[in-house]
Design an enzyme around this catalytic site. Sequence first.
Site, PDB file in Angstrom:
ATOM      1  N   ASN A 129       0.825  -1.210   0.000  1.00  0.00           N
ATOM      2  CA  ASN A 129       0.000   0.000   0.000  1.00  0.00           C
ATOM      3  C   ASN A 129       0.860   1.262   0.000  1.00  0.00           C
ATOM      4  OD1 ASN A 129      -2.250  -1.607   0.066  1.00  0.00           O
ATOM      5  ND2 ASN A 129      -2.679  -1.291   2.236  1.00  0.00           N
ATOM      6  N   LYS A 177     -17.873   4.876  16.570  1.00  0.00           N
ATOM      7  CA  LYS A 177     -17.940   3.684  17.423  1.00  0.00           C
ATOM      8  C   LYS A 177     -17.300   3.920  18.788  1.00  0.00           C
ATOM      9  CE  LYS A 177     -18.153   0.736  13.377  1.00  0.00           C
ATOM     10  NZ  LYS A 177     -18.463   1.890  12.507  1.00  0.00           N
ATOM     11  N   ASN A 215     -19.170   6.120   9.107  1.00  0.00           N
ATOM     12  CA  ASN A 215     -18.574   5.146   8.197  1.00  0.00           C
ATOM     13  C   ASN A 215     -18.117   5.853   6.924  1.00  0.00           C
ATOM     14  OD1 ASN A 215     -19.254   2.157   9.235  1.00  0.00           O
ATOM     15  ND2 ASN A 215     -20.854   3.573   9.850  1.00  0.00           N
ATOM     16  N   VAL A 216     -17.018   5.386   6.379  1.00  0.00           N
ATOM     17  CA  VAL A 216     -16.447   5.994   5.186  1.00  0.00           C
ATOM     18  C   VAL A 216     -16.709   5.096   3.983  1.00  0.00           C
ATOM     19  CG1 VAL A 216     -14.349   6.838   4.100  1.00  0.00           C
ATOM     20  CG2 VAL A 216     -14.685   7.147   6.555  1.00  0.00           C
ATOM     21  N   VAL A 237     -18.620  -1.759   3.766  1.00  0.00           N
ATOM     22  CA  VAL A 237     -19.700  -2.486   3.097  1.00  0.00           C
ATOM     23  C   VAL A 237     -19.727  -2.252   1.589  1.00  0.00           C
ATOM     24  CG1 VAL A 237     -21.183  -2.592   5.127  1.00  0.00           C
ATOM     25  CG2 VAL A 237     -21.360  -0.638   3.597  1.00  0.00           C
ATOM     26  N   THR A 245     -26.319  -7.927   7.637  1.00  0.00           N
ATOM     27  CA  THR A 245     -26.485  -8.570   8.938  1.00  0.00           C
ATOM     28  C   THR A 245     -27.918  -8.498   9.454  1.00  0.00           C
ATOM     29  OG1 THR A 245     -25.779  -6.529  10.034  1.00  0.00           O
ATOM     30  CG2 THR A 245     -24.084  -8.199   9.612  1.00  0.00           C
ATOM     31  N   GLU A 254     -21.696  -5.170  17.232  1.00  0.00           N
ATOM     32  CA  GLU A 254     -22.298  -4.334  16.193  1.00  0.00           C
ATOM     33  C   GLU A 254     -23.569  -3.665  16.707  1.00  0.00           C
ATOM     34  OE1 GLU A 254     -22.868  -4.816  11.409  1.00  0.00           O
ATOM     35  OE2 GLU A 254     -23.555  -6.461  12.663  1.00  0.00           O
TER      36      GLU A 254
END
Length: 652
Positions: free
Chosen positions: A341, A432, A469-470, A477, A494, A565
């Site tokens: 990376n 989170k 979330n990015v 996802v 989920t 989660e």
Amino acid sequence: MMQRISKIKSVFKVIRLFIFDVFIVFSSFIFSFFLRGIISLYIPGTVFERYSDYIGIYILIILIIKLSLFAVFGMYRRVWKYASIKDMTAIVEAVALSTILMGVIFYALSQPVKWFGNTTFSLPYFPRSILIIDFLITLLLVIISRFSERLFNELRFGKKGLRKKRVIICGAGDAGEMIVREMIRTRNSEYLPVGFLDDDPAKLKHQIHGVKVIGPISKMEEIVQKFSIDEIIIAIPSAPGKVRKEIAFRAKELGIPCKTLPSLYEVIDGRVYLYQVRDIDIEDILGREPIHIQTPEVIAEIKNKVIFITGAGGSIGSEICRQVIRFGPEKMILVDNTENNLFLIEQELANEYGFSSIVPIVADIRDKQVMKAVFSKYKPFIVFHAAAYKHVSLMQLNPEAAIQNNFIGTKLLAQLSIENNVSRFVMLSTDKAVNPTSIMGVSKFLAEKYLQTIAKEKNTRFIIVRFGNVLGSRGSVVPLFKEQIRAGGPVRITHPDMKRYFMTIPEAAQLVIQACIMGSGGEIYVLDMGEQISIVELAKNMIKLYGMEPGKDIEIIYTGPKFGEKFNEELFYSYEEPVKTNFNYIYEAKINHNSDNNDYLPPILKLSKEEILNILFSIEKEIQIYDYNNLFKDLKRLVSNFDEKEIWYRWP
């Protein structure tokens, strides 16, 4: 309104084809008798008199059979200006099957049948060669009627596949002008710009490089049909996601590809290029209005400075690298523990952006000796700390690694920053960390509290940026859903009630850079994320972008929630108040002390800085010697909802 007009036009088109088919079926059958010699224009009283009394019944039966089969074979639903061999096959099958059915039905009706009393009825059965002649004439006329539209279209615009793609550009601004100029000047360009669509009335009927602004975007369907458009290109870098989504989905309904130029976040030098035209992605339709960085202030902070970026090979870390280049740093120190990376981003910055003053370092942020040597040698002015273990379910199985990397690694970098007089230290956190129910969330919470506690020590300002979330980051996802859709499904979710805050990678990078110049130390900044997005709706939109139908082409299945989660994420604690900053879309999470009763505050807020630092020091030692009894006690002193039986999940 335009969609309604388009549907009305489609209905009239079907009616027109239906009337043509009635004429074709009638004339073919009558002309078959003439060619067979049963009808003569010159000899009166021919054999046709035998059938003349029944010709109305013949025609009625034939019309019912042929037109019904034409409908069954989709001959009134096809776009005939793009007619192909597959469409011709459907015509042959429909006409052939109708001829066979006619033969069977007319043979059956030619047999005497008794009606009421002793009356018998039968239709005279004409020569079978009539059916063969009728089949050939009908087939020829139907093919001519259908393929003539394609023929006229190709005579007018050229043959698709051999000619250039006829495109309309949504947006007659600077980006649209640049892309049309490139299309015209590039000798081997695959595009032929037909016109612009723009909602600015002042631009209508004007021309840009000889290409006319045809009309507003609301008339897209009408213009696509009128000018035989092959592709739509969105050239509005500043367009919010809902505009791109509307255009993309309308294009899908028309059955033509829709592509886009980069968003404003992706435009580094203020220019767009033809090679940047790409397919619409989920990030494009979920993005909000672009964040405009306060460029002069950022330039003053970054220009000719040494910038240190951890996690530089990751999704967000690499984007921070791309954005920082715009502001002219003297040198960039890129740290990542994944060699490949790091190599890719170092090559990209050198080859695509022409920036060679890069020091790539393959190292773990927990390696004290290496980090100490790097800080001592290069003396960074700003640290962007993006390195973290982020996968919730994986960290549940490796809790020690999560705390050692996300908390202890951050603590080490913070100490070295103070020792080396780093001006600003910006850490990327996560939603989170708010009321954490997972080890990953706990580890980021500990890092947040440590930085806030030492926020204003000496000359280093510690600033925290809290994300949702990015979209598109590795392991999130969106890439997973893409892989599942390309594999033909199913898409695995989920739980149907799962919702998340989302932001794009460029948005995240912009927020981090903007926060760099905002804070005085100890602040937690949060982007205005809007409403939470249903994961199910996200999956359905992605399936539609691939031109398929959810539940029909791609199945969605539910696998059950994972350990740690949440169903809904939180950006603020109940005791935190979102306070607007001078910068649009960014809030500061401040503790609300405006209450007579302090019992509502969690235990951590009643502790002094020294007490918090001592507890954090103890947690660091306890995790290293695996002293779980004391570790759990200290975690409960800081994380009010911590329950080792629920959160500290081990291997099954």
